[in-house]
Scaffold this active site. Structure first.
Site, mmCIF file in Angstrom:
data_model
loop_
_atom_site.group_PDB
_atom_site.id
_atom_site.type_symbol
_atom_site.label_atom_id
_atom_site.label_comp_id
_atom_site.label_asym_id
_atom_site.label_seq_id
_atom_site.Cartn_x
_atom_site.Cartn_y
_atom_site.Cartn_z
ATOM 1 N N CYS A 1 0.842 -1.204 0.000
ATOM 2 C CA CYS A 1 0.000 0.000 0.000
ATOM 3 C C CYS A 1 0.878 1.255 0.000
ATOM 4 C CB CYS A 1 -0.990 -0.044 1.152
ATOM 5 S SG CYS A 1 -2.369 1.129 0.939
ATOM 6 N N HIS B 1 -3.469 -4.927 0.389
ATOM 7 C CA HIS B 1 -2.948 -5.478 1.645
ATOM 8 C C HIS B 1 -3.004 -7.004 1.609
ATOM 9 C CE1 HIS B 1 -2.355 -1.853 4.117
ATOM 10 N NE2 HIS B 1 -3.287 -1.334 3.331
ATOM 11 N N GLU C 1 -1.657 -9.091 3.433
ATOM 12 C CA GLU C 1 -1.657 -9.720 4.763
ATOM 13 C C GLU C 1 -3.049 -10.150 5.200
ATOM 14 O OE1 GLU C 1 -2.103 -5.269 5.573
ATOM 15 O OE2 GLU C 1 -1.015 -6.556 4.148
#
Length: 247
Positions: free
Chosen positions: A123, A225, A227
């Site tokens: 990001c 993102h 994650e």
């Protein structure tokens, strides 16, 4: 690869976010300046086979920190890169700066690239990576792409916000093994010019969603993102970073 105990996991340095206490000292984690990071950054990197380690904001210690890690992840956050760093002109009214964090992360990125250490920008980390590679940013997407997608998605961040199209014959394409992904979206800025990097994915409205540089053994930035592990490609991206760190 640095080793500790009985593990063979490469050490993945992960940059932290930072916050100041509220003016009245009543809000947030502490009444003193503090670091913060969502747990899923660390959890997903561990799931991908890495040993994540948090990196504080001290540009003077960047080289010392790089001595102890095998790869670098630059995380996102609710702030922006100073346009003075890329010739972006006056600050847009929506821009929020964290000068100390940006200085520290820029020193880490430049130091990691000088060592040909694997780097993943997430990001805002992708945006900083683009600037480090001589590129520039769009300061506020809704003004420059008024008919574009809602890149600050209204639905929760653990859900997909839109799709991306991945450029064939790129590192990202080889990693995920697909020409498309469904990703989350939490940004009001984006890469305008990737500098010496190349564009490896775009959103359906043309906004740059991933960049990479073949001048390094692993240099990748993603605007979303990974994650959150929404798309199967997300874990593959993190695992590819960890594998590059093993080399």
């Amino acid at each position: 690869m640095k080793q500790g105990g009985h593990t063979m996991r490469p050490v993945i340095g992960v940059t932290l976010d930072s916050e100041q206490p509220a003016a009245d000292g009543s809000a947030g984690y502490s009444r003193y300046p503090w670091y913060a990071l969502r747990a899923n950054y660390m959890d997903s990197l561990a799931q991908a086979g890495g040993l994540p380690m948090a990196l504080p904001h001290d540009a003077a210690l960047a080289d010392a920190m790089l001595d102890h890690i095998d790869a670098l992840v630059v995380t996102g956050g609710a702030f922006d890169v100073d346009p003075a760093l890329y010739g972006g002109g006056a600050l847009h009214e929506t821009v929020v700066l964290k000068a100390g964090r940006t200085a520290a992360e820029l020193a880490l990125v430049r130091g990691a690239l000088a060592r040909d250490m694997p780097v993943l920008g997430i990001c805002g980390g992708q945006q900083l990576l683009a600037v480090a590679l001589g590129g520039s940013l769009i300061q506020h997407l809704p003004e420059e792409v008024p008919d574009g997608l809602r890149h600050e998605q209204p639905n929760p961040r653990h859900e997909a916000g839109h799709g991306i199209v991945i450029t064939p014959d790129t590192l990202l394409h080889r990693i995920v093994g697909s020409g498309t992904m469904r990703i989350n979206s939490a940004h009001h800025q984006a890469v305008r010019d990737p500098g010496t990097a190349q564009v490896s994915a775009r959103a359906e409205d043309g906004v740059i969603e991933a960049i990479e540089s073949a001048s390094y053994r692993f240099c990748l930035g993603v605007q979303w993102h990974p994650e959150f592990l929404i798309d199967p490609g997300d874990l593959l991206v993190l695992a590819a970073l960890v594998e590059a760190a093993r080399a």
